[in-house]
Design a protein around this motif. Structure first.
Motif, PDB file in Angstrom:
ATOM      1  N   THR A  13       0.850  -1.188   0.000  1.00 31.78           N
ATOM      2  CA  THR A  13       0.000   0.000   0.000  1.00 31.78           C
ATOM      3  C   THR A  13       0.886   1.238   0.000  1.00 31.78           C
ATOM      4  O   THR A  13       2.095   1.159   0.203  1.00 31.78           O
ATOM      5  CB  THR A  13      -0.925   0.022   1.236  1.00 31.78           C
ATOM      6  OG1 THR A  13      -0.121  -0.050   2.409  1.00 31.78           O
ATOM      7  CG2 THR A  13      -1.893  -1.142   1.213  1.00 31.78           C
ATOM      8  N   LEU A  14       0.286   2.414  -0.207  1.00 32.26           N
ATOM      9  CA  LEU A  14       1.039   3.658  -0.292  1.00 32.26           C
ATOM     10  C   LEU A  14       1.128   4.318   1.081  1.00 32.26           C
ATOM     11  O   LEU A  14       0.128   4.561   1.735  1.00 32.26           O
ATOM     12  CB  LEU A  14       0.360   4.625  -1.269  1.00 32.26           C
ATOM     13  CG  LEU A  14       0.312   4.196  -2.738  1.00 32.26           C
ATOM     14  CD1 LEU A  14      -0.445   5.245  -3.545  1.00 32.26           C
ATOM     15  CD2 LEU A  14       1.701   3.999  -3.297  1.00 32.26           C
ATOM     16  N   GLY A  15       2.353   4.606   1.488  1.00 34.99           N
ATOM     17  CA  GLY A  15       2.576   5.335   2.719  1.00 34.99           C
ATOM     18  C   GLY A  15       2.847   6.802   2.437  1.00 34.99           C
ATOM     19  O   GLY A  15       2.687   7.290   1.318  1.00 34.99           O
ATOM     20  N   LEU A  16       3.300   7.528   3.458  1.00 35.02           N
ATOM     21  CA  LEU A  16       3.559   8.958   3.311  1.00 35.02           C
ATOM     22  C   LEU A  16       4.635   9.220   2.263  1.00 35.02           C
ATOM     23  O   LEU A  16       4.501  10.121   1.430  1.00 35.02           O
ATOM     24  CB  LEU A  16       3.977   9.540   4.664  1.00 35.02           C
ATOM     25  CG  LEU A  16       4.385  11.010   4.662  1.00 35.02           C
ATOM     26  CD1 LEU A  16       3.231  11.890   4.210  1.00 35.02           C
ATOM     27  CD2 LEU A  16       4.864  11.424   6.050  1.00 35.02           C
ATOM     28  N   ARG A 230      -4.130  11.204   7.933  1.00 30.89           N
ATOM     29  CA  ARG A 230      -2.833  11.735   8.381  1.00 30.89           C
ATOM     30  C   ARG A 230      -1.879  11.956   7.218  1.00 30.89           C
ATOM     31  O   ARG A 230      -1.208  12.980   7.125  1.00 30.89           O
ATOM     32  CB  ARG A 230      -2.233  10.740   9.379  1.00 30.89           C
ATOM     33  CG  ARG A 230      -0.919  11.167  10.009  1.00 30.89           C
ATOM     34  CD  ARG A 230      -0.584  10.218  11.144  1.00 30.89           C
ATOM     35  NE  ARG A 230       0.667  10.556  11.794  1.00 30.89           N
ATOM     36  CZ  ARG A 230       1.826   9.990  11.510  1.00 30.89           C
ATOM     37  NH1 ARG A 230       1.890   9.042  10.580  1.00 30.89           N
ATOM     38  NH2 ARG A 230       2.926  10.342  12.131  1.00 30.89           N
ATOM     39  N   ASN A 231      -1.824  10.981   6.303  1.00 31.63           N
ATOM     40  CA  ASN A 231      -0.804  11.014   5.259  1.00 31.63           C
ATOM     41  C   ASN A 231      -1.160  11.894   4.067  1.00 31.63           C
ATOM     42  O   ASN A 231      -0.269  12.484   3.447  1.00 31.63           O
ATOM     43  CB  ASN A 231      -0.506   9.595   4.770  1.00 31.63           C
ATOM     44  CG  ASN A 231       0.271   8.787   5.791  1.00 31.63           C
ATOM     45  OD1 ASN A 231       0.994   9.356   6.613  1.00 31.63           O
ATOM     46  ND2 ASN A 231       0.129   7.474   5.762  1.00 31.63           N
ATOM     47  N   ALA A 235       1.335  14.683   2.758  1.00 31.13           N
ATOM     48  CA  ALA A 235       1.959  14.507   1.450  1.00 31.13           C
ATOM     49  C   ALA A 235       1.718  15.729   0.572  1.00 31.13           C
ATOM     50  O   ALA A 235       2.631  16.218  -0.104  1.00 31.13           O
ATOM     51  CB  ALA A 235       1.414  13.244   0.778  1.00 31.13           C
ATOM     52  N   MET A 236       0.472  16.234   0.554  1.00 31.54           N
ATOM     53  CA  MET A 236       0.164  17.395  -0.278  1.00 31.54           C
ATOM     54  C   MET A 236       0.927  18.630   0.190  1.00 31.54           C
ATOM     55  O   MET A 236       1.588  19.317  -0.604  1.00 31.54           O
ATOM     56  CB  MET A 236      -1.339  17.674  -0.249  1.00 31.54           C
ATOM     57  CG  MET A 236      -2.169  16.686  -1.049  1.00 31.54           C
ATOM     58  SD  MET A 236      -3.885  17.256  -1.162  1.00 31.54           S
ATOM     59  CE  MET A 236      -4.595  15.883  -2.057  1.00 31.54           C
ATOM     60  N   LEU A 237       0.823  18.931   1.472  1.00 33.45           N
ATOM     61  CA  LEU A 237       1.479  20.129   1.990  1.00 33.45           C
ATOM     62  C   LEU A 237       2.995  19.996   1.919  1.00 33.45           C
ATOM     63  O   LEU A 237       3.702  20.948   1.558  1.00 33.45           O
ATOM     64  CB  LEU A 237       1.033  20.391   3.428  1.00 33.45           C
ATOM     65  CG  LEU A 237      -0.471  20.583   3.647  1.00 33.45           C
ATOM     66  CD1 LEU A 237      -0.767  20.844   5.115  1.00 33.45           C
ATOM     67  CD2 LEU A 237      -0.993  21.720   2.807  1.00 33.45           C
TER      68      LEU A 237
END
Length: 698
Positions: A13-16, A230-231, A235-237
């Motif tokens: 799966t995708l993490g931060l 949370r992530n 990730a965006m910011l």
């Protein structure tokens, strides 16, 4: 999410870090090579402020986008959020505008590519002499052909490029800062920070905002991000802050190496001349090569994204449905790709780099402003299906500021850009009036759910590839309004590595999953998809079920009839009975089906226990609104309860069971449920227990 460029995974799966890389891979691209000279030529060293203003606006939009992404983790990004929040017209405006904006951005990147390729050929002493535009057009034709044939995967190219660019810029900018500060040379600072005044800072911010379009790409994979509340915002910011700092340092190094007028004269390839001044011919060659790859990769990603936008619009009926057809040979939406690639080639002929970039920025700023408005509207309406995992801090101030800043920055664009952008938006509005006015997307699709008590319930649908059982029509017609995650599971031999599985089976698996999902979309609309290569399919279903915590898992099998007339409900205890009863009652009510509640008792169970289980569940169904006359109960004794259920299932059209260990969220299938899911020849719905802090849809 189905975006036309899925890639298989092996228990991953995708993490931060992975989510952040997606944003960085999109934003650290062509802009950092093309913009510094143009920006410094317009605003001097004050262009640093232009990039920082762009970063602040992107941050103000990224926070509301994070909330919307966790509430609606679907493909389509801004188009999906705006259409579901503000309705069809706003959705058409954003969806078509986003597609055309990406076309302009692609043309901008390819003009930059032409400049870098022309410079590289000159550096090598082998100039083509045909000019920038012809080189860019040839590149656009090749990228369009690549997108149609599927010969390249944009995601791989982007992710690999991030590492290369980070290393290149660490060396280049690190040396440039040391040189400017006098550590390795004499201190050099710009003679004047704002040589042209303050107004060009704002107009330049409007120009370079194209550099920050990539953060929203993270939202498109929201359904695959672990711990999204949370992530996703991190990730965006984080990606916006990192890229904003990188651009600011790039402008600082450039304006301490040359004055603003000289940088402006260098134009699109100013970064090459800065590198030549700092690191000699080697530095120039390094930046030229990196710029060549970055501009080409950014154009490649944008053409693919634009084609996916056309694909999404076609699925919703906003543009002709035939544009969503998938090429049988290549498994790509070839008509959608052509509608992205052909206009790019035409725009490249203009050669107007700044205008192309500004129009792309304008159309995306409209989308970002409407995203902020959509959040304000959805918060005020508070529909039952709107359940974001992450909520915007400082609401409503942050989305208001984000919307005002996005729309306000448009005012500082050139007259030509405003005319072109306004013309595009006017043409989109005309298209809506003439073609899409009767198309119903957005909130209406949520209000017309078939199972209102389960609106927005999350259902995992595992599909065994490459020859999956079709989802029966009677069952598919019950699913609109639910959040579906379709997981295509391709069983591979033992000891097969992830890369080997993707190489050997990836194309076949992707095509099979796309065919299955395409049929489902005709009944239910947009669905999330994921492709998994697994040595143990059932174990993979359990793993994903434990990670995603869906409300139910639906194993598709033939119904055997044209309707769902009888539902079998095996019960063993009161555990999880409320959730099971809610699913059974909703389906039975919508399908006008009868219900048989069976308790398969072991030989050691007392008579009182046997009757109390089925009688208690019957009362729950009545409380949920099912007529008592439509409910039958039975107690069957046997040494093997699973065999009793399997034998009985053949006379019913759907089996609804509860997870075997409702007190343990990591256990989805116990021994009984595992056998039922594997051996029953009818669709099986596994209702999962409600977790602490969760609430039911509707």
């Amino acid at each position: 999410m189905n975006d036309g460029s899925r890639q298989g995974e092996l228990e991953r799966t995708l993490g931060l870090r992975e989510a952040t890389t997606i944003g960085l891979g999109t934003m650290i691209g062509a802009g950092i090579f093309v913009f510094p000279g143009i920006a410094a030529g317009r605003a001097g060293a004050g262009a640093i402020l232009s990039f920082l203003i762009g970063a602040v606006i992107a941050l103000l939009v990224a926070v509301p986008t994070s909330e919307l992404a966790t509430a609606m983790p679907h493909s389509g990004g801004g188009y999906y959020y705006v259409s579901r929040g503000l309705g069809t017209f706003a959705g058409v405006l954003v969806g078509v505008g986003q597609w055309i904006g990406l076309v302009f951005a692609s043309a901008f990147y390819l003009v930059g590519f032409g400049h870098y390729l022309d410079d590289l050929l000159a550096e090598l002493g082998a100039p083509f002499g045909v000019g920038v535009e012809p080189l860019a057009i040839v590149a656009s034709i090749l990228l369009t052909a690549v997108a149609i044939t599927g010969a390249e995967k944009t995601g791989n190219l982007q992710n690999n490029l991030v590492g290369v660019l980070v290393v290149v810029f660490a060396v280049f900018l690190g040396w440039g800062v040391l040189d400017a500060l006098g550590v390795v040379g004499s201190t050099t600072l710009p003679d004047e920070f704002l040589p042209f005044g303050s107004l060009p800072v704002l107009s330049t911010a409007a120009l370079v905002f194209t550099s920050y379009l990539g953060f929203a790409q993270i939202a498109t994979v929201a359904g695959d991000v672990r711990d999204p509340g949370r992530n996703l915002p991190r990730a965006m910011l984080g990606s916006v802050v990192a890229v904003g700092a990188l651009y600011a340092v790039m402008v600082f190094v450039s304006t301490t190496t040359f004055d603003a007028a000289t940088l402006g004269s260098f134009g699109e390839t100013a970064a090459v001349e800065v590198a030549r001044s700092l690191l000699g011919a080697t530095g120039a060659a390094l930046i030229t090569g990196a710029g060549l790859l970055a501009t080409l990769s950014s154009a490649n990603a944008s053409i693919m994204s634009a084609s996916r936008g056309v694909f999404a619009l076609s699925r919703d009926g906003v543009v002709p449905e035939g544009l969503a057809v998938v090429n049988r040979r290549f498994g790509t939406p070839h008509l959608a790709v052509l509608l992205a690639g052909v206009p790019v080639a035409a725009l490249v002929l203009t050669g107007r780099t700044e205008t192309l970039a500004e129009v792309a920025s304008l159309l995306h700023l409209v989308m970002y402003g409407l995203i902020c408005v959509a959040l304000l509207v959805l918060r005020r309406r508070a529909p039952a299906w709107y359940r974001p995992v992450f909520t915007t801090p400082g609401h409503p101030v942050v989305p208001i500021l984000g919307g005002l800043a996005s729309f306000g920055l448009i005012a500082f664009m050139s007259g030509l850009t405003l005319a072109l952008g306004g013309g595009v938006l006017a043409a989109v509005a005309l298209w809506y009036l003439l073609y899409a006015r009767d198309v119903r997307i957005g909130e209406g699709s949520r209000e017309e759910v078939v199972l209102p008590s389960l609106a927005h319930a999350q259902v995992l649908v595992p599909v065994l590839l490459p020859d999956p059982d079709p989802l029966p029509g009677p069952l598919a017609r019950l699913l609109p309004g639910l959040d579906l995650l379709v997981v295509g599971i391709y069983e591979v031999p033992k000891q097969t590595a992830a890369e080997q599985a993707r190489d050997e089976f990836g194309e076949e698996a992707e095509e099979a999953l796309e065919r299955w999902s395409r049929d489902l979309r005709h009944d239910v609309g947009d669905v999330e998809t994921r492709l998994v290569f697994s040595q143990e399919p059932l174990a993979s279903i359990e793993r994903i079920g434990a990670e995603e915590h869906p409300d139910a898992i639906l194993v598709p099998r033939p119904v055997g009839e044209e309707s769902i007339g009888q539902i079998l409900v095996p019960v063993r205890s009161d555990a999880n009975a409320e959730r099971i009863a809610r699913f059974v009652a909703a389906i039975a009510d919508a399908a006008h089906a009868g219900v048989l509640v069976v308790h398969a008792a072991g030989p050691d169970e007392g008579g009182g226990d046997r009757g109390s289980v089925v009688d208690g569940f019957r009362r729950r169904l009545v409380d949920e609104g099912i007529d008592d006359e439509r409910i039958e109960t039975d107690v069957v004794e046997g040494d093997d309860p699973a065999s009793v259920i399997i034998d009985e299932a053949g006379r019913h059209h759907l089996v609804v069971v509860g997870e075997s260990e409702p007190d343990d969220p990591e256990v989805v299938f116990g021994d009984l449920t595992r056998r039922v899911a594997r051996e029953i020849e009818r669709p099986v719905l596994v209702a999962r227990a409600e977790r602490d802090g969760s609430d039911e849809g509707g």
